[in-house]
Write a protein that holds these residues in place. Structure first.
Motif, short mmCIF file in Angstrom:
data_model
loop_
_atom_site.label_atom_id
_atom_site.label_comp_id
_atom_site.label_asym_id
_atom_site.label_seq_id
_atom_site.Cartn_x
_atom_site.Cartn_y
_atom_site.Cartn_z
N SER A 24 0.85 -1.18 0.00
CA SER A 24 0.00 0.00 0.00
C SER A 24 0.90 1.24 0.00
N ILE A 25 0.71 2.07 -1.00
CA ILE A 25 1.49 3.31 -1.08
C ILE A 25 0.53 4.47 -1.32
N THR A 26 0.90 5.65 -0.86
CA THR A 26 0.03 6.82 -0.98
C THR A 26 0.02 7.39 -2.39
N THR A 27 1.21 7.56 -2.96
CA THR A 27 1.33 8.14 -4.30
C THR A 27 2.14 7.20 -5.17
N LEU A 28 1.60 6.85 -6.32
CA LEU A 28 2.29 5.96 -7.25
C LEU A 28 3.37 6.75 -7.99
N PRO A 29 4.65 6.36 -7.81
CA PRO A 29 5.73 7.08 -8.50
C PRO A 29 5.81 6.68 -9.97
N ASN A 30 6.62 7.42 -10.74
CA ASN A 30 6.82 7.10 -12.15
C ASN A 30 7.46 5.72 -12.33
N ASP A 31 8.40 5.38 -11.47
CA ASP A 31 9.07 4.07 -11.50
C ASP A 31 8.85 3.40 -10.15
N TYR A 32 8.57 2.10 -10.20
CA TYR A 32 8.29 1.38 -8.96
C TYR A 32 8.89 -0.01 -9.06
N ALA A 33 9.71 -0.39 -8.10
CA ALA A 33 10.35 -1.72 -8.10
C ALA A 33 9.67 -2.60 -7.06
N LEU A 34 9.45 -3.85 -7.43
CA LEU A 34 8.82 -4.83 -6.54
C LEU A 34 9.52 -6.17 -6.73
N THR A 35 9.99 -6.77 -5.66
CA THR A 35 10.64 -8.07 -5.73
C THR A 35 9.57 -9.15 -5.85
N LEU A 36 9.66 -9.96 -6.89
CA LEU A 36 8.68 -11.02 -7.11
C LEU A 36 9.12 -12.34 -6.50
N LEU A 37 10.39 -12.65 -6.55
CA LEU A 37 10.93 -13.89 -5.98
C LEU A 37 12.18 -13.57 -5.20
N SER A 38 12.32 -14.18 -4.04
CA SER A 38 13.50 -13.98 -3.22
C SER A 38 13.80 -15.28 -2.49
N GLY A 39 15.08 -15.64 -2.46
CA GLY A 39 15.48 -16.83 -1.72
C GLY A 39 15.14 -18.15 -2.38
N VAL A 40 14.89 -18.13 -3.69
CA VAL A 40 14.61 -19.37 -4.41
C VAL A 40 15.58 -19.48 -5.58
N SER A 41 15.79 -20.68 -6.03
CA SER A 41 16.64 -20.92 -7.18
C SER A 41 15.78 -20.95 -8.44
N LEU A 42 16.19 -20.23 -9.46
CA LEU A 42 15.42 -20.23 -10.70
C LEU A 42 15.44 -21.60 -11.38
N ILE A 43 16.39 -22.45 -11.03
CA ILE A 43 16.42 -23.80 -11.59
C ILE A 43 15.13 -24.56 -11.24
N ASP A 44 14.52 -24.21 -10.10
CA ASP A 44 13.25 -24.84 -9.70
C ASP A 44 12.11 -24.50 -10.65
N PHE A 45 12.31 -23.45 -11.43
CA PHE A 45 11.26 -23.00 -12.35
C PHE A 45 11.65 -23.21 -13.81
N ALA A 46 12.69 -23.98 -14.05
CA ALA A 46 13.18 -24.21 -15.41
C ALA A 46 12.08 -24.77 -16.29
N ASP A 47 12.05 -24.30 -17.51
CA ASP A 47 11.09 -24.73 -18.53
C ASP A 47 9.64 -24.38 -18.20
N LEU A 48 9.44 -23.37 -17.37
CA LEU A 48 8.09 -22.91 -17.06
C LEU A 48 7.86 -21.54 -17.68
N GLU A 49 6.60 -21.26 -17.94
CA GLU A 49 6.22 -19.95 -18.46
C GLU A 49 5.20 -19.35 -17.51
N PHE A 50 5.37 -18.08 -17.19
CA PHE A 50 4.46 -17.37 -16.30
C PHE A 50 3.78 -16.25 -17.07
#
Length: 76
Positions: A24-50
């Motif tokens: 929840s943020i008060t004012t939406l800035p022009n650029d906004y960063a959000l971490t989608l995955l943290s602490g996981v290995s991308l190898i666990d998601f190999a050959d997947l499409e999101f």
């Protein structure tokens, strides 16, 4: 799935009125960063499409503004 305010992915039943905000943020800035995955290995998601939709809800009206076309992410 939807990202909750604890940065955890949880099941989402597909109903617009059950969407929750990741942050929840008060004012939406022009650029906004959000971490989608943290602490996981991308190898666990190999050959997947999101399909990722991005959106926000206006506090003043409750209107949901979102990308009508998903961003496609493939991990090789």
């Amino acid at each position: 799935y939807q990202l909750n305010d604890d940065a955890q992915w949880q099941d989402w039943g597909g109903e617009i009125n059950t969407l929750i905000g990741a942050q929840s943020i008060t004012t939406l800035p022009n650029d906004y960063a959000l971490t989608l995955l943290s602490g996981v290995s991308l190898i666990d998601f190999a050959d997947l499409e999101f399909q990722l939709y991005v959106g926000y809800r206006l506090n003043s009206t409750g209107d949901l503004i979102y990308s009508p076309t998903p961003i496609s992410i493939q991990i090789y």
